[in-house]
Every structure is written in structure tokens, then in C-alpha cells.
Design an enzyme around this catalytic site. Sequence first.
Site, short mmCIF file in Angstrom:
data_model
loop_
_atom_site.label_atom_id
_atom_site.label_comp_id
_atom_site.label_asym_id
_atom_site.label_seq_id
_atom_site.Cartn_x
_atom_site.Cartn_y
_atom_site.Cartn_z
N TYR A 1 -3.65 -7.20 8.31
CA TYR A 1 -3.06 -5.96 7.78
C TYR A 1 -2.95 -4.91 8.87
O TYR A 1 -3.64 -4.98 9.89
CB TYR A 1 -3.77 -5.46 6.53
CG TYR A 1 -5.14 -4.83 6.66
CD1 TYR A 1 -5.31 -3.51 7.08
CD2 TYR A 1 -6.29 -5.53 6.27
CE1 TYR A 1 -6.56 -2.91 7.13
CE2 TYR A 1 -7.55 -4.95 6.31
CZ TYR A 1 -7.68 -3.64 6.75
OH TYR A 1 -8.93 -3.05 6.81
N ARG B 1 -0.03 1.01 11.35
CA ARG B 1 0.42 2.08 10.45
C ARG B 1 1.55 2.92 11.04
O ARG B 1 1.56 4.15 10.93
CB ARG B 1 -0.77 2.95 10.04
CG ARG B 1 -1.74 2.19 9.15
CD ARG B 1 -3.10 2.77 9.12
NE ARG B 1 -3.83 2.49 10.33
CZ ARG B 1 -5.11 2.77 10.52
NH1 ARG B 1 -5.78 3.35 9.56
NH2 ARG B 1 -5.71 2.48 11.65
N TRP C 1 0.84 -1.20 0.00
CA TRP C 1 0.00 0.00 0.00
C TRP C 1 0.88 1.26 0.00
O TRP C 1 0.77 2.11 -0.88
CB TRP C 1 -0.96 -0.02 1.21
CG TRP C 1 -1.85 1.20 1.33
CD1 TRP C 1 -2.09 2.16 0.39
CD2 TRP C 1 -2.63 1.57 2.48
NE1 TRP C 1 -2.97 3.10 0.87
CE2 TRP C 1 -3.31 2.78 2.16
CE3 TRP C 1 -2.81 1.01 3.74
CZ2 TRP C 1 -4.16 3.42 3.07
CZ3 TRP C 1 -3.67 1.66 4.64
CH2 TRP C 1 -4.33 2.85 4.29
N GLN D 1 -8.62 -11.10 4.77
CA GLN D 1 -7.61 -10.10 5.14
C GLN D 1 -8.30 -9.03 5.98
O GLN D 1 -9.22 -8.36 5.51
CB GLN D 1 -6.99 -9.49 3.88
CG GLN D 1 -5.85 -8.55 4.22
CD GLN D 1 -5.13 -7.99 3.01
OE1 GLN D 1 -4.74 -6.82 3.02
NE2 GLN D 1 -4.95 -8.78 1.97
N ARG E 1 -3.37 9.08 8.14
CA ARG E 1 -3.34 8.88 9.60
C ARG E 1 -3.75 10.13 10.37
O ARG E 1 -4.11 10.04 11.54
CB ARG E 1 -1.94 8.42 10.02
CG ARG E 1 -1.58 7.06 9.46
CD ARG E 1 -0.15 6.67 9.75
NE ARG E 1 0.81 7.51 9.02
CZ ARG E 1 2.12 7.33 9.05
NH1 ARG E 1 2.63 6.33 9.75
NH2 ARG E 1 2.93 8.11 8.36
N LYS F 1 8.46 4.97 17.37
CA LYS F 1 9.21 6.14 16.87
C LYS F 1 8.35 7.38 16.74
O LYS F 1 8.82 8.44 16.36
CB LYS F 1 9.83 5.80 15.51
CG LYS F 1 10.95 4.76 15.62
CD LYS F 1 11.44 4.34 14.25
CE LYS F 1 12.47 3.22 14.40
NZ LYS F 1 12.76 2.58 13.14
N TYR G 1 -4.24 1.18 -4.77
CA TYR G 1 -3.02 1.76 -4.17
C TYR G 1 -2.26 2.56 -5.23
O TYR G 1 -1.53 1.99 -6.04
CB TYR G 1 -2.11 0.68 -3.58
CG TYR G 1 -2.72 -0.18 -2.50
CD1 TYR G 1 -3.82 0.26 -1.75
CD2 TYR G 1 -2.19 -1.43 -2.21
CE1 TYR G 1 -4.38 -0.52 -0.77
CE2 TYR G 1 -2.74 -2.23 -1.21
CZ TYR G 1 -3.84 -1.78 -0.50
OH TYR G 1 -4.37 -2.58 0.47
N ARG H 1 9.04 1.28 2.86
CA ARG H 1 9.27 2.28 1.81
C ARG H 1 10.68 2.21 1.26
O ARG H 1 11.00 2.84 0.25
CB ARG H 1 9.05 3.69 2.38
CG ARG H 1 7.60 4.02 2.67
CD ARG H 1 7.59 5.31 3.49
NE ARG H 1 6.26 5.79 3.75
CZ ARG H 1 5.61 6.67 3.01
NH1 ARG H 1 6.16 7.14 1.91
NH2 ARG H 1 4.42 7.09 3.35
#
Length: 329
Positions: free
Chosen positions: A218, A223, A21, A190, A242, A229, A57, A296
Site C-alpha cells: 500500500y 500518497r 481509502w 498488506q 499528509r 506533481k 475509510y 479519485r
Amino acid sequence: MEYRKIGNSDLELSAITFGAWAAGGWMWGSTDRNDAIKAIQAGYDLGVTSIDTAPIYGQGDSEEIVGEAVKGIARDKIQLVTKFGMRWDLEKGKLAMQTKNNDGKNIDVYKYAGKESVIFECEQSLKRLGTDYIDLYQIHWPDVTTPISETFEAVSRLIEQGKVRYAGVCNYDVAQLKEADQTLEIISNQIPFSMVNRAVEEEIIPFCLEHNKSVLAYSPMERGLLTGKMTADYKFEEGDHRQGNKFFTPESIQKTNSFLAKLKPLAEEKNATLSQLVLRWTIERPGITIALVGARNEKQAIQNAEAINVKLSADEIQFINTALKNAGF
């Protein structure tokens, strides 16, 4: 890596599966295509052979990135998992959201899984992924405007044609799962699952356990929240979904970080990051077959794959569960 059988099928997915995603950039405040390709390849080198994506996505971008990333890999060495039923190029079904694409243009997204649409979407996905079959084809969200039987008759036809190997669903409740099963055997569901978001354990997971349906979890890191962090004053980039989410209020971030601080010594003892500890706990949870994890860049993908090396004893799992309960999760 560990590989787990999906439902009653002969399909096996890597216990840590690459969730693509964020790789598509959409709703994540953009992405770097080359970084995303390298992330998928770095995961593959460590045994993450399964990749989960979807047309929505990045409106095709994520599937194209996945297709590019796996181009040089023998097709039987990877498992391509994608979805259907979210149309941004057709005004049919039920409006799901009004959002912006990666170019900043307004788009309307519809939940629609009519027969002709499922067939069309499959053809498009095969082209973007650069393959002639999809290992697991899942409806992305329930479509209340189309009979479930019609949707899965279309998937059944794709299976007969060899374009799809197995059928799965996403975000289905027990009643919807039962209904879909009457047309075609559904091997997986899912659904969202994380340490701090376990509502699916009430009904859906017990049903899946009883009927030998695999659960692909998932957002197991909620997220990014469970990396430890995030700070209470975290600033989200424009277009990041988010922002405004209940898990990402300053209070929620603070509460989660206090809980994670209790797990830190255990992670350090195992030479693991908090994220790796969270992922290992997730795939040890009864009923959870696979954890879908995004990355990423190469570094994140490697870290995710190496979560498989963390070993947790029954006592350590109990310690984590108690800490969760005491924290009010």
C-alpha cells in the site's frame, strides 16, 4: 492486466488493485462520491477487478461506494478485499487515534479485534458492500489487547460459514505473522512499500517470500509524492493526513523531485507518466505481489490501470535502482 495468485490459495488479484481509502474521503480532505464510483468502474473496464477497502475509510462510506460501484458486475468477476479491527463506534481495545469524521465531528478510533467484534464487523461490511462473501478479510492493524488466536478463530468461523474466503493481515511483523498462522493459514500481508519507503525489505518481505505469503503493497506512490506533481510549497487541504508527515516536508519533496527528474527521460521514452513507471517498477520488485493504488476520478483510475502496459528490462530496473541509491533512498 496481469493477475497474480495470492499465497497458496486459488484467489487471484489484479496486479494493480484499486485502493479505496481516498475514495472514502476520510483523512484526504473529502471526496466526490460519483467521481469515486466512476473511478472504480473505469478501472474495472481495464481489468482492475480487485478492490481493497475498509470500514474505517470514511466510517463506512468507502465500502458503500465500492458496493454501489460493483452493483451491476457479476460477483465472480470481482474480488472484494476489506478489513476489520478499527472501531470508531465502540470504546474497546487500544486507542489508535483521535480524529474527525467526514462531517467534521470528533471521533476516537480504537484498534480492537475481539471475537464478537470481528463477527459484527463482517456482517456490517457484507451489508455495505452488498455481497454475501468477502474474498480476502484482513486485520487492519495488530490489536495488542486481544490474543491473535482469538481474532483468527473468529475469522476461521466466518470462513466455515462461507462469509469469507481467505484470511490476510495488514501491518504485521514476522512474529505476529507466525503466531496468526498457528490458528489459520494467512495468505497475505498488506504493508507500506514505495521507492522511498522500503524498510519492509529487511525482514518482512524475505519472510513472506520464504513462506509463500503474498505482499500487498500500500501507498506505492507514497500518497502522491512519487507522481512528481508536488512542489515544495504544496498546500494541503484541512483534514489531509499528509500535512506534517516526514515525506511531505519541503526538503523531502525537493529531494524526491530531483530523483524523479532522472527517471523522466525513461518514462517519456516509454510513452508513460512518471506514476506509471513507478507502479511498474513496484510490481516488478521481488516479493511484491500487488500494488494498491487509489484514484479519485476516472482519469486517475485509467492512468493507474495502464501502468501494466509499461515494460521494463533488467537493465532499466537496474538504472532505476542505481538512481535511487545515488539519491540516498
